[in-house]
Motif scaffolding. Structure first.
Motif, PDB file in Angstrom:
ATOM      1  N   LEU A 184       0.860  -1.183   0.000  1.00 47.14           N
ATOM      2  CA  LEU A 184       0.000   0.000   0.000  1.00 47.14           C
ATOM      3  C   LEU A 184       0.898   1.235   0.000  1.00 47.14           C
ATOM      4  CD1 LEU A 184      -2.697   1.520   0.271  1.00 47.14           C
ATOM      5  CD2 LEU A 184      -2.552   1.158   2.760  1.00 47.14           C
ATOM      6  N   ILE A 185       0.654   2.138  -0.949  1.00 44.75           N
ATOM      7  CA  ILE A 185       1.432   3.375  -1.067  1.00 44.75           C
ATOM      8  C   ILE A 185       0.475   4.556  -0.965  1.00 44.75           C
ATOM      9  CG2 ILE A 185       2.896   4.768  -2.579  1.00 44.75           C
ATOM     10  CD1 ILE A 185       3.819   2.158  -3.885  1.00 44.75           C
ATOM     11  N   THR A 186       0.776   5.481  -0.071  1.00 45.58           N
ATOM     12  CA  THR A 186       0.003   6.722   0.002  1.00 45.58           C
ATOM     13  C   THR A 186       0.816   7.846  -0.638  1.00 45.58           C
ATOM     14  OG1 THR A 186       0.873   7.378   2.168  1.00 45.58           O
ATOM     15  CG2 THR A 186      -1.126   6.029   2.141  1.00 45.58           C
ATOM     16  N   ILE A 187       0.117   8.823  -1.186  1.00 44.68           N
ATOM     17  CA  ILE A 187       0.789   9.970  -1.794  1.00 44.68           C
ATOM     18  C   ILE A 187      -0.007  11.226  -1.498  1.00 44.68           C
ATOM     19  CG2 ILE A 187      -0.340   9.547  -4.021  1.00 44.68           C
ATOM     20  CD1 ILE A 187       2.250  10.666  -5.340  1.00 44.68           C
ATOM     21  N   ASP A 236      11.623  17.503  -8.194  1.00 41.37           N
ATOM     22  CA  ASP A 236      12.615  17.619  -7.124  1.00 41.37           C
ATOM     23  C   ASP A 236      12.124  16.969  -5.841  1.00 41.37           C
ATOM     24  OD1 ASP A 236      14.199  19.023  -8.900  1.00 41.37           O
ATOM     25  OD2 ASP A 236      13.701  21.002  -8.081  1.00 41.37           O
ATOM     26  N   ALA A 237      10.801  17.044  -5.633  1.00 41.30           N
ATOM     27  CA  ALA A 237      10.209  16.455  -4.432  1.00 41.30           C
ATOM     28  C   ALA A 237       9.998  14.952  -4.558  1.00 41.30           C
ATOM     29  CB  ALA A 237       8.869  17.132  -4.129  1.00 41.30           C
ATOM     30  N   GLY A 238      10.132  14.425  -5.764  1.00 44.03           N
ATOM     31  CA  GLY A 238       9.921  12.997  -5.967  1.00 44.03           C
ATOM     32  C   GLY A 238       8.469  12.590  -5.964  1.00 44.03           C
ATOM     33  N   ASP A 271       8.257   9.111 -10.539  1.00 45.08           N
ATOM     34  CA  ASP A 271       8.648   8.760  -9.167  1.00 45.08           C
ATOM     35  C   ASP A 271       7.685   7.739  -8.580  1.00 45.08           C
ATOM     36  OD1 ASP A 271      10.753  10.881  -8.997  1.00 45.08           O
ATOM     37  OD2 ASP A 271       9.010  12.184  -9.216  1.00 45.08           O
ATOM     38  N   ILE A 272       6.402   7.888  -8.887  1.00 45.45           N
ATOM     39  CA  ILE A 272       5.405   6.941  -8.386  1.00 45.45           C
ATOM     40  C   ILE A 272       5.633   5.566  -9.010  1.00 45.45           C
ATOM     41  CG2 ILE A 272       2.938   6.433  -8.225  1.00 45.45           C
ATOM     42  CD1 ILE A 272       2.501   9.529  -8.468  1.00 45.45           C
TER      43      ILE A 272
END
Length: 640
Positions: free
Chosen positions: A563-566, A615-617, A622-623
């Motif tokens: 599980l990935i939160t963004i 820059d923040a990824g 990046d995801i």
């Protein structure tokens, strides 16, 4: 757009640093100011940025650097969107083409950029406090500190912090110079009793009469002051039309004076430098956008602009593909207000930026601009809510930080239904770290009883406005980014959402991505890339950081390996609350791999929004990489 040739600036070309100004005659300084104004217009025409405020202080900038020994004397610009002429004079002229760009000059003063920027600023009403700190440090023996000079606009005086500083400075009686740059315009016209008071000070006192009186009195000055002075403290106090308020606060008051008359400015500053012993306030009248006709005639004095044609003032703006989030918010709020006369809107000196100028045109008696006074604005809304009204407290994320104690004590603790509409959430581009909406998810979602929403797109924003309007059980907040929406179909009218319920976007397997806010479009793009590799993630939109949709989150955790939160916020926000929920339910014991994608623990300098998120990824690439990593797919394998 064809670039206009650079103006001819023979005297300005000789200025490498402010010390070079001190070798010029007063007449030459007037020419430097004319050339500096042309150079400022030319520079901003190529990059865009804040224009009007800087044009209004060109003469003042030249005079200050010519009279005072900067950088030993500390020159502090309030807000500092008027600092472009200052940057040009302090060794940064050749870098102006990088203004507000990645790895370029900041649009504001910045301590790491130049020794001539002793104090960084981009929020209002801080200069007098900072200057007083320098003055006290000087008197306590801090090395390398001379005079402390604060330049503060009339709009910034609506901020309570400025009055706190004036009160303290008057009490301490330290030698401190405050210059009130009074142009009757901050970003919007200033509001309140202070604006009316300043207007009365000079309403019946033409500058030409002051100038004539001053010239006639020069012969009465002490010999050492006659050369170049022309304005001694005592003489000016004799001509003042009344600075009673400032004098009662302990300041000697000088003015009002013409802030575009170089002779006047030089004389006053030299006299003050020679004679001042305690705190002194110089009241200078200026015109925002001075010397550039399109700015002078703009409703906001040419406050901020994209790249433009110097001759016509026409700006170079790309056509919009979708309505801005701000416009969707304003239109949605007006829909709700048309059906509910208890809805009122409050802003803190940003009616145009928040879209409330549109609301005010239709509901003038229910729209309030409190000035640069976020603390008052929040508690004012608390009082409105306690009275039975439905206030929408509409403030940029970065500025709402200034009212945090009031959010906690006056709103949340009393469970008052104040609706916080938080514009400019996330990273905002050229204004950089000072204006980034990085922290509101974290600082709001830890408050008991607070509901926190984030719009994934402009349609969701419309629903969240309706949700906030219908919610009477305590405070509620919804955040949305700067700029255009994603171009989705808009519902004719927003529908209240069920509090604490998210939505499933795509069913998949192995890995679930739970998005909170406007990164959902990047999540969708990442999903397309992953599907091309045979990986089909589940995608869900949380909608709420508080209360969490426990059922949805636990289902995602139960049905997936990872599980990935963004989110477009700092650590301590949505992802942290999800992790807490998973820990409390012993989900990690099942082997779930959990990752939280948030803004890094750093302040991100200005760049284009896409570059800042890179820059923040937090962009789609990046995801994609994070999904591959959490599933154990090697980077080399991914590139094969």
């Amino acid at each position: 757009m064809t670039e206009t040739p650079a103006p001819e600036t023979p005297l300005l070309d000789r200025i490498a640093e402010p010390a070079d100004l001190r070798n010029l005659s007063d007449r030459d300084l007037r020419q430097v100011a004319d050339e500096l104004r042309s150079e400022t217009i030319h520079a901003v025409s190529r990059t865009g940025g804040h224009l009007g405020a800087g044009l209004g202080v060109v003469e003042l900038t030249v005079a200050l650097h010519a009279v005072f020994d900067t950088p030993r004397d500390k020159l502090i610009w309030d807000v500092s969107h008027q600092c472009y002429p200052h940057k040009i004079l302090t060794g940064r002229r050749s870098q102006m083409n990088t203004l507000r760009q990645k790895d370029g000059l900041s649009g504001f003063t910045k301590r790491t950029e130049s020794p001539y920027d002793p104090f960084g600023a981009a929020h209002a009403s801080t200069s007098i406090s900072a200057a007083l700190g320098f003055a006290v440090g000087r008197d306590l023996g801090a090395p390398g500190n001379g005079d402390a000079i604060a330049v503060i606009g009339d709009g910034a005086l609506t901020g309570g912090m400025a009055f706190e500083a004036l009160n303290h400075a008057g009490h301490l009686k330290k030698r401190l110079i405050v210059i009130l740059n009074d142009n009757e315009m901050s970003i919007a016209p200033p509001v309140g009793a202070m604006s009316s008071y300043l207007s009365r000070l000079y309403a019946g006192n033409p500058f030409q009469d002051l100038k004539a009186a001053a010239k006639g009195a020069v012969g009465f000055l002490p010999g050492p002051l006659q050369e170049g002075a022309r304005r001694a403290k005592e003489m000016l106090k004799g001509m003042t039309v009344g600075g009673t308020l400032f004098e009662e606060l302990g300041f000697s008051y000088v003015g009002p004076i013409d802030g575009h008359d170089m002779e006047t400015l030089l004389g006053v500053l030299r006299a003050v430098k020679t004679r001042a012993t305690g705190p002194i306030l110089i009241h200078a009248i200026t015109k925002k956008g001075k010397g550039f006709r399109p700015a002078e005639h703009a409703s906001d004095g040419g406050h901020a602009t994209a790249r433009f044609n110097v001759t016509t003032g026409a700006q170079s703006k790309a056509p919009s593909n979708a309505p801005s989030y701000t416009k969707v918010f304003a239109e949605s709020l007006m829909q709700e207000a048309a059906d509910d006369d208890r809805i009122v809107a409050v802003t803190a000196a940003m009616p145009d930026g928040t879209g409330l100028n549109l609301f005010a045109e239709r509901f003038s008696s229910r729209c309030f601009d409190v000035g640069i006074a976020e603390q008052h604005g929040v508690t004012f809304c608390a009082g409105l809510a306690a009275s039975g009204m439905k206030p929408f407290c509409t403030i940029y994320s970065t500025f709402l930080q200034r009212g945090y104690d009031q959010i906690v004590h006056d709103v949340a603790l009393q469970r008052l239904p104040v609706r916080f509409a938080i514009d400019r959430a996330g990273l905002v581009g050229a204004d950089g770290a000072t204006h980034a909406g990085s922290f509101d998810i974290a600082y709001l979602s830890n408050l008991p009883g607070m509901v926190v929403m984030a719009a994934a797109d402009e349609a969701e924003l419309r629903h969240m406005v309706a949700t906030a309007a219908a919610h009477d059980d305590g405070p509620i907040a919804f955040r949305f980014p700067r700029g255009e929406g994603v171009g989705c179909d808009l519902p004719e009218r927003g529908a209240p959402l069920e509090i604490g319920k998210g939505r499933m976007i795509h069913e998949g397997s192995r890995v679930a991505i739970l998005s909170f806010g406007a990164r959902l479009a990047e999540v969708e793009a990442a999903r397309e890339k992953l599907m091309a590799r045979g990986i089909t993630p589940t995608v869900a939109d949380a909608r709420f950081a508080k209360p969490l949709d426990r059922e949805l989150i636990l289902q995602l955790a139960r049905d997936h390996e990872a599980l990935i939160t963004i989110e477009e916020g700092a650590v301590g926000g949505f992802g942290s609350h999800v992790a807490q929920l998973l820990a409390e339910n012993a989900v990690f014991d099942t082997g779930l791999r959990f990752r939280s994608m948030v803004l890094p623990d750093a302040f991100i300098d200005q760049a284009g929004p896409h570059q800042m998120y890179a820059d923040a990824g937090l962009n789609s690439d990046d995801i994609e990489r994070r999904v591959l990593s959490v599933l154990g797919v090697d980077v080399l394998e991914r590139r094969a």
